[in-house]
Design a protein around this motif. Structure first.
Motif, PDB file in Angstrom:
ATOM      1  N   TYR A  57      70.186  43.042  74.924  1.00 54.95           N
ATOM      2  CA  TYR A  57      69.141  43.696  75.737  1.00 54.95           C
ATOM      3  C   TYR A  57      68.731  42.485  76.386  1.00 54.95           C
ATOM      4  O   TYR A  57      68.509  41.621  75.907  1.00 54.95           O
ATOM      5  CB  TYR A  57      67.842  44.180  74.744  1.00 54.95           C
ATOM      6  CG  TYR A  57      66.964  44.753  75.641  1.00 54.95           C
ATOM      7  CD1 TYR A  57      66.714  45.792  76.334  1.00 54.95           C
ATOM      8  CD2 TYR A  57      65.615  43.695  75.644  1.00 54.95           C
ATOM      9  CE1 TYR A  57      65.732  46.177  77.229  1.00 54.95           C
ATOM     10  CE2 TYR A  57      64.414  44.058  76.380  1.00 54.95           C
ATOM     11  CZ  TYR A  57      64.627  45.240  77.172  1.00 54.95           C
ATOM     12  OH  TYR A  57      63.544  45.563  78.024  1.00 54.95           O
ATOM     13  N   VAL A  58      68.514  42.901  77.807  1.00 54.98           N
ATOM     14  CA  VAL A  58      68.028  41.833  78.836  1.00 54.98           C
ATOM     15  C   VAL A  58      66.727  42.339  79.417  1.00 54.98           C
ATOM     16  O   VAL A  58      66.599  43.439  79.990  1.00 54.98           O
ATOM     17  CB  VAL A  58      69.030  41.381  79.839  1.00 54.98           C
ATOM     18  CG1 VAL A  58      68.344  40.427  80.648  1.00 54.98           C
ATOM     19  CG2 VAL A  58      70.168  41.034  79.229  1.00 54.98           C
ATOM     20  N   HIS A  59      65.444  41.697  79.143  1.00 53.72           N
ATOM     21  CA  HIS A  59      64.455  42.010  79.780  1.00 53.72           C
ATOM     22  C   HIS A  59      64.002  41.437  81.262  1.00 53.72           C
ATOM     23  O   HIS A  59      64.053  40.342  81.232  1.00 53.72           O
ATOM     24  CB  HIS A  59      63.170  41.735  78.776  1.00 53.72           C
ATOM     25  CG  HIS A  59      61.903  42.379  79.303  1.00 53.72           C
ATOM     26  ND1 HIS A  59      61.600  43.715  78.771  1.00 53.72           N
ATOM     27  CD2 HIS A  59      60.782  41.970  79.852  1.00 53.72           C
ATOM     28  CE1 HIS A  59      60.506  44.141  79.558  1.00 53.72           C
ATOM     29  NE2 HIS A  59      59.896  42.842  79.974  1.00 53.72           N
ATOM     30  N   LEU A  90      66.982  32.630  81.385  1.00 50.78           N
ATOM     31  CA  LEU A  90      67.899  33.418  80.707  1.00 50.78           C
ATOM     32  C   LEU A  90      69.155  32.835  80.297  1.00 50.78           C
ATOM     33  O   LEU A  90      69.589  33.003  79.134  1.00 50.78           O
ATOM     34  CB  LEU A  90      68.080  34.686  81.466  1.00 50.78           C
ATOM     35  CG  LEU A  90      67.131  35.862  81.671  1.00 50.78           C
ATOM     36  CD1 LEU A  90      67.267  36.949  82.493  1.00 50.78           C
ATOM     37  CD2 LEU A  90      66.624  36.212  80.022  1.00 50.78           C
ATOM     38  N   MET A  94      70.760  32.082  76.641  1.00 53.16           N
ATOM     39  CA  MET A  94      72.172  32.526  76.289  1.00 53.16           C
ATOM     40  C   MET A  94      72.917  31.366  75.743  1.00 53.16           C
ATOM     41  O   MET A  94      73.680  31.550  74.645  1.00 53.16           O
ATOM     42  CB  MET A  94      72.917  33.163  77.518  1.00 53.16           C
ATOM     43  CG  MET A  94      72.448  34.303  77.921  1.00 53.16           C
ATOM     44  SD  MET A  94      73.423  34.937  79.336  1.00 53.16           S
ATOM     45  CE  MET A  94      72.292  35.609  80.597  1.00 53.16           C
ATOM     46  N   TRP A 112      69.617  46.664  80.162  1.00 50.37           N
ATOM     47  CA  TRP A 112      68.572  46.026  81.098  1.00 50.37           C
ATOM     48  C   TRP A 112      67.298  46.971  81.039  1.00 50.37           C
ATOM     49  O   TRP A 112      67.514  47.979  81.472  1.00 50.37           O
ATOM     50  CB  TRP A 112      69.201  45.610  82.569  1.00 50.37           C
ATOM     51  CG  TRP A 112      70.206  44.617  82.493  1.00 50.37           C
ATOM     52  CD1 TRP A 112      71.165  44.264  81.531  1.00 50.37           C
ATOM     53  CD2 TRP A 112      70.883  44.287  83.519  1.00 50.37           C
ATOM     54  NE1 TRP A 112      71.810  43.259  82.071  1.00 50.37           N
ATOM     55  CE2 TRP A 112      71.967  43.096  83.469  1.00 50.37           C
ATOM     56  CE3 TRP A 112      70.812  44.344  85.056  1.00 50.37           C
ATOM     57  CZ2 TRP A 112      72.595  42.666  84.209  1.00 50.37           C
ATOM     58  CZ3 TRP A 112      71.446  43.666  85.989  1.00 50.37           C
ATOM     59  CH2 TRP A 112      72.173  42.654  85.607  1.00 50.37           C
ATOM     60  N   LEU A 128      73.724  37.493  87.062  1.00 53.60           N
ATOM     61  CA  LEU A 128      73.310  37.693  85.783  1.00 53.60           C
ATOM     62  C   LEU A 128      74.457  38.310  85.092  1.00 53.60           C
ATOM     63  O   LEU A 128      74.662  37.676  84.003  1.00 53.60           O
ATOM     64  CB  LEU A 128      72.064  38.726  85.676  1.00 53.60           C
ATOM     65  CG  LEU A 128      71.399  38.960  84.168  1.00 53.60           C
ATOM     66  CD1 LEU A 128      71.089  37.635  83.582  1.00 53.60           C
ATOM     67  CD2 LEU A 128      70.176  39.722  84.471  1.00 53.60           C
ATOM     68  N   LEU A 132      76.280  36.526  81.727  1.00 56.79           N
ATOM     69  CA  LEU A 132      76.179  37.387  80.439  1.00 56.79           C
ATOM     70  C   LEU A 132      77.725  37.285  80.117  1.00 56.79           C
ATOM     71  O   LEU A 132      78.029  36.958  79.012  1.00 56.79           O
ATOM     72  CB  LEU A 132      76.005  38.643  80.669  1.00 56.79           C
ATOM     73  CG  LEU A 132      74.334  38.914  80.679  1.00 56.79           C
ATOM     74  CD1 LEU A 132      73.914  40.142  81.150  1.00 56.79           C
ATOM     75  CD2 LEU A 132      73.874  38.966  79.347  1.00 56.79           C
ATOM     76  N   LEU A 328      67.324  39.256  75.147  1.00 60.77           N
ATOM     77  CA  LEU A 328      66.981  38.190  75.846  1.00 60.77           C
ATOM     78  C   LEU A 328      65.900  38.170  76.860  1.00 60.77           C
ATOM     79  O   LEU A 328      65.533  39.466  77.502  1.00 60.77           O
ATOM     80  CB  LEU A 328      68.136  37.853  76.880  1.00 60.77           C
ATOM     81  CG  LEU A 328      69.780  37.764  76.009  1.00 60.77           C
ATOM     82  CD1 LEU A 328      71.018  37.511  76.883  1.00 60.77           C
ATOM     83  CD2 LEU A 328      69.503  36.272  75.289  1.00 60.77           C
ATOM     84  N   GLY A 329      64.974  37.282  77.028  1.00 62.29           N
ATOM     85  CA  GLY A 329      64.182  37.379  78.150  1.00 62.29           C
ATOM     86  C   GLY A 329      62.587  37.564  77.449  1.00 62.29           C
ATOM     87  O   GLY A 329      62.407  37.400  76.167  1.00 62.29           O
ATOM     88  N   ALA A 332      61.281  40.030  74.384  1.00 63.91           N
ATOM     89  CA  ALA A 332      62.606  40.912  74.070  1.00 63.91           C
ATOM     90  C   ALA A 332      62.826  40.819  72.507  1.00 63.91           C
ATOM     91  O   ALA A 332      62.220  39.682  71.746  1.00 63.91           O
ATOM     92  CB  ALA A 332      63.732  40.272  74.586  1.00 63.91           C
TER      93      ALA A 332
END
Length: 460
Positions: A57-59, A90, A94, A112, A128, A132, A328-329, A332
């Protein structure tokens, strides 16, 4: 309209107290601030032995325009260049996670959320995705579930074509309402034509599934106005619909202070709006999956529910939740091995941690045996609308009725109210109980606070 249920308004009013949506158990209210980076690193390392697929999950917290109803973690911003430092951090997050994680495991899910993920420029989205893929290795499997939340005001047909090229196959559009008066009252004016153009293009491009978000309880909303909105939405034929409950908490969320309390629908009118929503969607052929979610019978959520494989995670109902979720973020949430974690909710604290080469964990929890038992019970209730105590006992090696005696005792009142019944050792929600399934789940919650978090609610 014929009611799909024997609607009991007095019963619904009696159970109008707020309760958790249980996108996790224990909920974030139980997370501990003494849980930190070292604990998360250990969980990442332990998770490698499981071989489970990954979910990421990316915020993206940025929003160009702030909607007055919003209770999400967001950062007001006008120019997309302001996102560049965040994207760099971000990537740093990672890198730090990859040091502990076996990234040969398939990334089965990608989501996202925000904020407004489509705030990013097309080049930033590509960047992005490349980061990833470089850090985790994204999947090209037909079974992957790659979704993104879209603000119709921040996207066009070119955006959808770009997202498809990046590998996304599911879309969620934040529609909220179609009544212009209501949208103006919450500072989210978006012509219906914008939404229709995106839906048509998504269908043409062959996106696997499309979800539309709607909100019940907004200012100037009435049962008739929402019925008109639903009639238009049903004609758009989305595969999924999320019908969220607006919680008015102006003391906690500054944008909500712009909403005039006297313009909010009364509790009676709000119940009438909910009744309208359930009835119209059921008549249109949608299945009420549970809580806030509706889906067409051939959608993967409805299929998974019929097969008994539906699951639930921080993004809601899913058919792919048997994975380790890496968040992530800023703000999150992660679910890795037997722990939950949450990143710092303030952007400055998130940035400071990463600038010091530390994972930005602000709180978390390692689950006990009891947590696992109750989490499974709550998840099966929310997903199956039933709970087989014999199967639960076999799974965990316990005498389930005795072990969960406290929960079963709390269910007695709900049984008397006609919300739940028994078939042997199988607990089953009644039609009215399905509408209040969160209250049935609360009976199994050992952390139940006297005042649940009002932002984590939905009467459906």
């Amino acid at each position: 309209m014929a009611d799909p249920f024997a609607w009991d308004e007095s019963l619904l009013r009696r159970y109008a107290t707020r309760g958790s949506r249980y996108t996790s158990y224990p909920t974030t209210l139980a997370f501990r601030e003494d849980f930190g980076e070292v604990d998360y690193q250990a969980a990442l390392a332990r998770s490698n032995a499981s071989g489970r697929p990954l979910s990421v999950y990316v915020h993206i917290p940025f929003c160009r325009n702030i909607c007055f109803y919003c209770a999400s973690n967001k950062v007001p911003a006008r120019a997309t260049r302001l996102a560049e430092p965040y994207l760099s951090r971000l990537d740093r997050e990672m890198v730090l996670i990859r040091q502990r994680l076996d990234t040969s495991r398939e990334v089965q899910q990608l989501h996202w959320g925000g904020g407004t993920p489509t705030f990013l420029s097309l080049d930033q989205m590509s960047d992005l995705i490349d980061r990833l893929d470089a850090r985790f290795g994204l999947s090209d499997s037909r079974d992957r579930d790659y979704a993104i939340e879209i603000d119709p005001r921040e996207a066009d047909v070119l955006t959808l074509r770009h997202l498809q090229a990046l590998g996304f196959n599911r879309l969620s559009l934040g529609v909220q309402e179609l009544d212009h008066r209501v949208l103006k009252a919450v500072n989210r004016v978006q012509p219906r034509a914008l939404t229709e153009a995106l839906i048509d293009e998504a269908d043409r491009l062959g996106f696997r599934s499309l979800n539309l978000d709607l909100i019940v309880g907004l200012p100037l909303q009435t049962r008739d106005s929402f019925a008109a909105t639903l009639e238009q939405v049903i004609a758009m034929a989305p595969a999924r619909l999320s019908v969220y409950h607006y919680a008015h908490l102006p003391k906690r969320f500054a944008p909500q202070r712009r909403i005039r309390r006297e313009e909010l629908p009364s509790p009676e009118e709000k119940l009438a709006i909910l009744r309208t929503a359930v009835t119209m969607l059921t008549e249109a052929g949608y299945v009420h999956i549970g809580m806030d979610q509706f889906a067409r019978p051939d959608d993967s959520l409805a299929v998974a529910q019929r097969q008994g494989s539906l699951q639930r995670n921080f993004q809601g109902y899913t058919s792919h939740a048997d994975s380790d979720l890496v968040g992530l973020g800023v703000s999150a949430l992660s679910r890795v091995d037997d722990v939950y974690t949450q990143n710092h909710t303030r952007l400055a604290a998130y940035e400071t941690a990463l600038d010091a080469s530390c994972l930005p964990v602000s709180a978390g929890l390692r689950l006990t045996f009891d947590d696992h038992v109750r989490r499974h019970a709550i998840e099966r209730l929310l997903c199956d609308m039933a709970l087989d105590l014999d199967a639960l006992g076999e799974r965990f090696g316990i005498d389930a009725p005795r072990y969960l005696a406290d929960a079963l005792s709390r269910l007695e009142v709900l049984e008397q109210d006609g919300l739940v019944g028994w078939r042997g050792n199988r607990l089953e929600a009644t039609p009215m109980g399905r509408l209040l399934i969160g209250h049935l789940a609360m009976a199994f919650d050992a952390y139940r606070p006297s005042e649940p978090d009002p932002t984590d609610t939905n009467p459906l």
